[in-house]
Design an enzyme around this catalytic site. Structure first.
Site, short mmCIF file in Angstrom:
data_model
loop_
_atom_site.label_atom_id
_atom_site.label_comp_id
_atom_site.label_asym_id
_atom_site.label_seq_id
_atom_site.Cartn_x
_atom_site.Cartn_y
_atom_site.Cartn_z
N ASP A 27 0.88 -1.17 0.00
CA ASP A 27 0.00 0.00 0.00
C ASP A 27 0.92 1.23 0.00
OD1 ASP A 27 -2.05 1.80 0.05
OD2 ASP A 27 -3.11 0.89 1.74
C1 BGC Z 1 -4.90 3.47 0.12
C2 BGC Z 1 -4.96 2.49 -1.05
C3 BGC Z 1 -4.80 3.25 -2.34
C4 BGC Z 1 -3.49 4.02 -2.31
C5 BGC Z 1 -3.20 4.82 -3.56
C6 BGC Z 1 -3.69 4.36 0.04
O1 BGC Z 1 -3.84 5.39 0.97
O2 BGC Z 1 -4.93 2.75 1.32
O3 BGC Z 1 -6.16 1.79 -1.02
O4 BGC Z 1 -4.86 2.38 -3.43
O5 BGC Z 1 -3.52 4.93 -1.22
O6 BGC Z 1 -4.02 5.92 -3.67
#
Ligand code: BGC
Length: 717
Positions: free
Chosen positions: A275
């Site tokens: 993530d």
């Molecule tokens: C989130 C993800 C997301 C990523 C990119 C993170 O803060 O938890 O689900 O895909 O950001 O935006």
């Protein structure tokens, strides 16, 4: 005409030049008859160390950070891995796309807002889930992306979790099947899919610092089972590991989760990406099974290169990371059939979104058969609250989709604000008026309960829209509706005996006024076709068929954790690291309520129809692992019943609650009956035996349940 042709032939330089065609790379890996694995290996044999390192980390955020440089080749999504052009390997362009493609407006693009994933789960319709994924895949391709980052399948273990609207409910079998189907539909569009957030990212409060504590059996039978089912069904290109720790190790450097379970036991062939900002180390993460740092190169840039040089990380491990990425690119078709930018079809998107919404809106209460409303008879409708004159609500965070033409409530245009409600131009009032052209439909914004009640008093029917805005990065403090909306409903209900409540929420909410109103519809975040779907249900053009994918509790006190763990830790933004001890264990959602003998407000699987159904002839077969029964439509309208089969395991399992093990949507004309036989996957009847470290189908006496019927069956040794 002739002279133009002459001009074209003699003066090509006068015309705009098309971009020079890229030289076609003719390596043996371009042979489509070879397997994705073979093709990946052939590429790897040609790659330099620097090229391999380039592939295992991304450049992030694109246009997400205003003013930041956009690297060439980036499609300005949340992530980007540059191409290796000399080998014909295209860039990976990733876009957040949980409920539709994010950040379209700012790029002068369009993305359909689908109903929330939780809504789609309420349809219990695997075909609707597949369609959901197809819409996202189709629009990603049209926008020039070749990878989705959506596919949330964390269980609704904490009903106040801000991201529950991105997930598929509290039951691992339902969530796994629905998200697996969604991802299948997405990848069928030749876009790579990813499933997230692996694992136990079950609350947003402290997600980057919390340590989720859960025993192995619980993990395997609950949260991880949802991932297992979805991954098996869809074979996604990616799995995104989550921010939190699990039993002491960050999920993105957790050997048990990544190496042992995901890759070894489940035989996951794709790659694990962190993530955003969720990578915490080089060697530990690389050896535990993380394949790609997203975004940035802090750990998987130079430090990884050095670790490979010094043999702290075997080059074979780096090759494995790259292999997983390349084989997924070949398998999903993004190298053979890269996306071609084109214009998204908003009408098709809206029709698909509306179809899914119609199958997702749950009828929770319908006293005196007030619904469906009779368009010929209704003379006046008071429409109250939640901007129902112009819009429906959407969920926030990285799942936020941009409203076309701007937000009709806040009038904001461009990049949608982070963690502020964003409304979509889908007007319930417009479609209610269209369905009831003879009725006076008047709107009151609900900010003053007394004035709303006044309008309700002089109307035949009052429809109160209430809402609960939810977003990534924050949990709700309570299941109660915010902003005095409970008082609004009570005031309207006291003024009008024909009050219907429409709820737009991220997940379950409490309803202290439930005894005061005649009708309740749970519409979730219903998407861009939400207003059409809602009015079609209100007026009976569509007979509701959805069922709750989550339990609705009567109060926070009835939940396993009366408060979200850590929500009060100070200082608010940077509390000290803390544990979330999931002491309820296997008792997630309806299993908790059953085992603890607590009566929910509305149980999992609940939902009414405008017709009625009867069940007969339940016959489980323990040897064949099937359950047969007959469903009959005993009412006067055609309708669809979601027939749900539950099983209770033998006492030796130590699980004093039933499990959902199979279901089917059965469409029936009035008076019609259908015989149904459903296969039950033995996995769904098994327990995880921690001593043997494996699944076990216990021999013994089981119970099967469907509708009001129960029947015993035996599974022999
Ligand atoms: C989130 C993800 C997301 C990523 C990119 C993170 O803060 O938890 O689900 O895909 O950001 O935006």
């Amino acid at each position: 005409m002739k002279s133009i042709l002459v001009l074209l032939t003699i003066s090509p330089l006068l015309l705009a030049q098309p971009p020079a065609a890229k030289p076609k790379v003719e390596g043996p890996w371009m042979d489509k008859s070879l397997s994705p694995d073979k093709r990946a290996d052939l590429v790897i044999a040609q790659m330099t160390l620097a090229e391999k390192i380039q592939m295992v980390h991304g450049i992030g955020w694109g246009a997400l950070r205003p003013g930041s440089a956009v690297p060439p080749g980036s499609n300005e999504g949340a992530g980007f891995v540059p191409a290796i052009e000399r080998l014909g390997i295209p860039a990976i362009n990733l876009a957040d796309s949980a409920v539709g493609v994010r950040m379209s407006a700012v790029e002068s693009r369009y993305g359909t807002l689908l109903p929330s994933t939780l809504a789609a789960a309420a349809s219990f319709d695997p075909d609707a889930a597949y369609l959901y994924g197809s819409v996202i895949g189709r629009e990603l391709r049209a926008q020039g992306f070749n990878m989705s980052i959506g596919g949330g399948v964390d269980l609704v273990r904490e009903p106040r979790n801000g991201r529950n609207f991105e997930y598929a409910g509290e039951d691992p079998v339902l969530a796994g099947i629905m998200v697996g189907q969604l991802m299948k539909g997405l990848q069928a569009q030749q876009v790579m899919g990813d499933i997230k957030h692996y694992a136990l990212n079950d609350q947003e409060t402290g997600r980057g610092i919390l340590n989720a504590i859960m025993d192995k059996r619980t993990m395997r039978e609950t949260d991880l089972l949802a991932f297992q089912i979805a991954i098996k069904l869809a074979q996604p290109a990616g799995v995104m590991c989550s921010y939190n720790k699990v039993n002491g190790d960050y999920a993105c450097e957790n050997d048990y989760l990544l190496n042992q379970v995901l890759k070894k036991e489940w035989n996951f062939q794709g790659w694990v990406l962190s993530d955003w900002g969720g990578t915490h180390s080089t060697n530990k993460a690389a050896l535990a099974g993380l394949d790609q740092e997203m975004p940035g190169d802090r750990f998987f840039g130079v430090p990884l290169e050095k670790a490979v040089d010094s043999r702290e990380i075997p080059e074979a491990r780096l090759n494995d990371m790259v292999h997983r990425i390349l084989r997924s690119m070949f398998a999903c078709g993004v190298i053979d059939n890269p996306p071609v930018r084109t214009v998204v079809d908003p009408f098709q998107g809206r029709d698909d979104a509306q179809h899914i919404a119609q199958e997702s809106i749950v009828l929770l209460k319908n006293e005196s058969a007030l619904l469906p409303l009779n368009a010929a008879r209704v003379e006046s409708i008071a429409l109250i609250g939640s901007h129902a004159d112009v819009a429906v609500l959407s969920g926030g965070g990285s799942a936020q989709v941009d409203p076309p033409g701007g937000d009709p409530v806040t009038h904001h245009q461009g990049v949608s604000p982070w963690m502020h409600p964003v409304w979509f131009p889908s007007s319930p009032m417009k479609y209610i008026r269209a369905h009831a052209p003879h009725a006076a439909v008047e709107y009151n914004d609900g900010s003053d309960p007394a004035s709303a009640a006044k309008l309700a008093q002089v109307s035949q029917v009052a429809i109160v829209f209430v809402n609960q805005y939810m977003s990534e990065a924050r949990d709700a403090r309570t299941l109660a509706l915010p902003d005095n909306q409970d008082a609004l409903v009570s005031a309207v209900a006291a003024a009008n005996p024909n009050t219907i409540v429409v709820i737009e929420s991220g997940g379950p909410v409490t309803m202290p006024w439930i005894g005061e109103v005649k009708g309740v519809l749970e519409a979730w975040y219903p998407g861009i076709g939400g207003a059409q779907a809602l009015s079609a249900i209100l007026f009976g053009e569509v007979n509701p068929s959805a069922k709750l994918p989550v339990t609705f509790a009567k109060s926070d006190a009835d939940l396993p954790h009366p408060q979200v763990t850590g929500i009060d830790l100070k200082p608010a933004g940077h509390p000290p690291a803390f544990d979330v001890n999931y002491t309820e264990g296997l008792k997630v959602g309806y299993k908790w309520f059953e085992a603890e003998h607590k009566e929910p407000l509305f149980p999992f699987g609940y939902g009414l129809s405008y017709t009625t159904f009867a069940y007969s002839g339940l016959r489980p077969d323990g040897a064949a692992h099937t359950v047969s029964f007959t469903v009959k439509n005993t009412g006067k309208r055609a309708g669809t019943e979601v027939a749900q089969v539950y099983a209770m395991l033998p006492a030796a399992a130590g699980e004093p609650f039933k499990r959902l093990v199979a279901w089917q949507r059965v469409s029936l004309e009035p008076g019609e009956s259908k015989a149904v036989t459903l296969a039950v996957d033995p996995l769904y009847l098994s327990i995880y035996d921690t001593e043997k470290d494996g699944w076990q189908l216990l021999a013994g006496d089981y119970q099967a349940m469907v509708g009001p019927l129960t029947s015993a069956f035996h599974i022999a040794q």
